[in-house]
Scaffold this active site. Structure first.
Site, PDB file in Angstrom:
ATOM      1  N   LYS A   1       9.465   3.957 -50.900  1.00  0.00           N
ATOM      2  CA  LYS A   1       9.680   2.997 -49.785  1.00  0.00           C
ATOM      3  C   LYS A   1       9.815   3.746 -48.449  1.00  0.00           C
ATOM      4  O   LYS A   1      10.778   3.576 -47.682  1.00  0.00           O
ATOM      5  CB  LYS A   1      10.880   2.083 -50.056  1.00  0.00           C
ATOM      6  CG  LYS A   1      10.647   0.676 -49.483  1.00  0.00           C
ATOM      7  CD  LYS A   1      11.568  -0.351 -50.066  1.00  0.00           C
ATOM      8  CE  LYS A   1      11.607  -1.617 -49.245  1.00  0.00           C
ATOM      9  NZ  LYS A   1      10.331  -2.300 -49.014  1.00  0.00           N
TER      10      LYS A   1
HETATM   11  C1  LIG Z   1       4.853  -2.128 -51.260  1.00  0.00           C
HETATM   12  C2  LIG Z   1       5.883  -2.976 -51.919  1.00  0.00           C
HETATM   13  N1  LIG Z   1       5.750  -3.278 -53.213  1.00  0.00           N
HETATM   14  C3  LIG Z   1       6.653  -4.046 -53.865  1.00  0.00           C
HETATM   15  C4  LIG Z   1       7.738  -4.573 -53.206  1.00  0.00           C
HETATM   16  C5  LIG Z   1       8.733  -5.412 -53.948  1.00  0.00           C
HETATM   17  O1  LIG Z   1       9.929  -4.693 -54.153  1.00  0.00           O
HETATM   18  P1  LIG Z   1      11.318  -5.451 -54.262  1.00  0.00           P
HETATM   19  O2  LIG Z   1      11.144  -6.459 -55.332  1.00  0.00           O
HETATM   20  O3  LIG Z   1      12.282  -4.381 -54.653  1.00  0.00           O
HETATM   21  O4  LIG Z   1      11.599  -6.040 -52.960  1.00  0.00           O
HETATM   22  C6  LIG Z   1       7.916  -4.292 -51.856  1.00  0.00           C
HETATM   23  C7  LIG Z   1       9.067  -4.844 -51.157  1.00  0.00           C
HETATM   24  O5  LIG Z   1       9.621  -4.332 -50.275  1.00  0.00           O
HETATM   25  C8  LIG Z   1       6.977  -3.476 -51.187  1.00  0.00           C
HETATM   26  O6  LIG Z   1       7.098  -3.180 -49.893  1.00  0.00           O
END
Ligand SMILES: Cc1ncc(COP(=O)(O)O)c(C=O)c1O
Length: 299
Positions: free
Chosen positions: A144
């Site tokens: 992230k």
């Molecule tokens: C690229 C990406 N994939 C998947 C997700 C989903 O992750 P989460 O369920 O932890 O929010 C996010 C969310 O921020 C994201 O930015």
């Protein structure tokens, strides 16, 4: 401090080079019990700690302390509605020069609101992107990391300009990875499928919650395996998961209807279940909730 007083210098390293990690956490306001339910906040901070290790940064406090401080911030924020919490750990030195070493780090967390991100009620139309997902040898998607979101932004805007709601990115070798800000699930022959961590996805906390809910509440296993692009066209149902998107049904991909082009049964059940659980209305998952009562705003 009030948002208007929170300032960052124009030479801040993270602003120039994307050297930072973010999180996105939902705090759901329960108007009946007059409290916020911060959903899986510990897991979000633990994931952030992992991203920080990749970028050679540390969290300023333990995960427990960060949860407390975030709870305090939400409590004093003055909001009495669902909130979105955005922590950021970033290379804060005001220094020119691409690197990760010999730089200071800092931490901030902002509480705001988030308008509906995708039309989860009516479903979304998607395309596969001409942009490929960055992979673990480029910018590790599991981190992230802020700089990685340029890859997502390229895909999202291309999709939007071409009249779609969201993009589905493929890996370098052409397998399905994820949406620009969501993980993806398919229902194939009654089973749930989702790309594995090795296909350059962010290990979504909603993804994990949905897999657990599918197993515990609907007795449906999820198979984590490589997914071909053409399987998207053959899926009975398809949906995105994410903190911003929640569970969002996908009704069309590359101008082909998914299944019968309507919200599928499994998707609808998971959507309802997740909405209940995420809002703190299901007593079976207390370990996912961090409850916060509002205080008079101090700022
Ligand atoms: C690229 C990406 N994939 C998947 C997700 C989903 O992750 P989460 O369920 O932890 O929010 C996010 C969310 O921020 C994201 O930015």
């Amino acid at each position: 401090m009030p948002l208007s007083e929170a300032k960052i210098g124009v030479l801040t390293h993270a602003l120039h080079y994307g050297t930072a990690c973010i999180e996105g956490i939902r705090g759901n306001w329960d108007s009946r019990r007059r409290r916020f339910c911060l959903f899986r906040i510990q897991d979000h901070y633990e994931r952030m700690a992992e991203g920080c290790r990749i970028l050679k940064m540390g969290l300023p406090y333990s995960v427990d302390r960060l949860c407390q401080l975030t709870g305090e911030l939400v409590a004093r924020s003055g909001y009495r509605e669902d909130v979105y919490i955005r922590p950021l750990v970033y290379k804060s030195s005001e220094a020119v020069g691409v690197r990760l070493h010999n730089l200071d780090n800092d931490f901030l967390v902002v509480v705001t609101t988030l308008p509906p991100y995708l039309d989860a009620e009516n479903g979304v139309r998607c395309c596969t992107s001409s942009w490929r997902r960055v992979n673990d040898t480029m910018i590790p998607p599991r981190g992230k990391i802020c700089g990685m979101y340029v890859n997502s932004a390229l895909a999202k805007t291309e999709a939007w300009e071409n009249g779609f709601d969201e993009a589905i990115l493929l890996t370098q070798d052409g397998h399905v990875s994820e949406g620009s800000g969501e993980n993806i699930f398919l229902v194939l022959e009654g089973k749930l499928m989702t790309p594995p961590s090795s296909d350059d996805i962010l290990m979504g906390i909603t993804r994990d919650s949905v897999m657990k809910l599918a197993k515990n509440e609907l007795d449906i296993d999820t198979i984590e395996r490589q997914v071909d692009r053409s399987e998207l066209y053959l899926a009975e149902e398809c949906f995105f998961t994410g903190t911003a998107a929640n569970v969002a049904p996908i009704l069309e991909i590359d101008h082909r209807p998914v299944g019968n082009g309507k919200i599928g049964k499994v998707t609808a059940k998971l959507q309802k279940l997740f909405a209940e659980v995420m809002a703190g209305r299901n007593s079976k998952y207390p370990e996912w909730y961090y409850l916060v009562s509002p205080k008079a705003a101090k700022v």
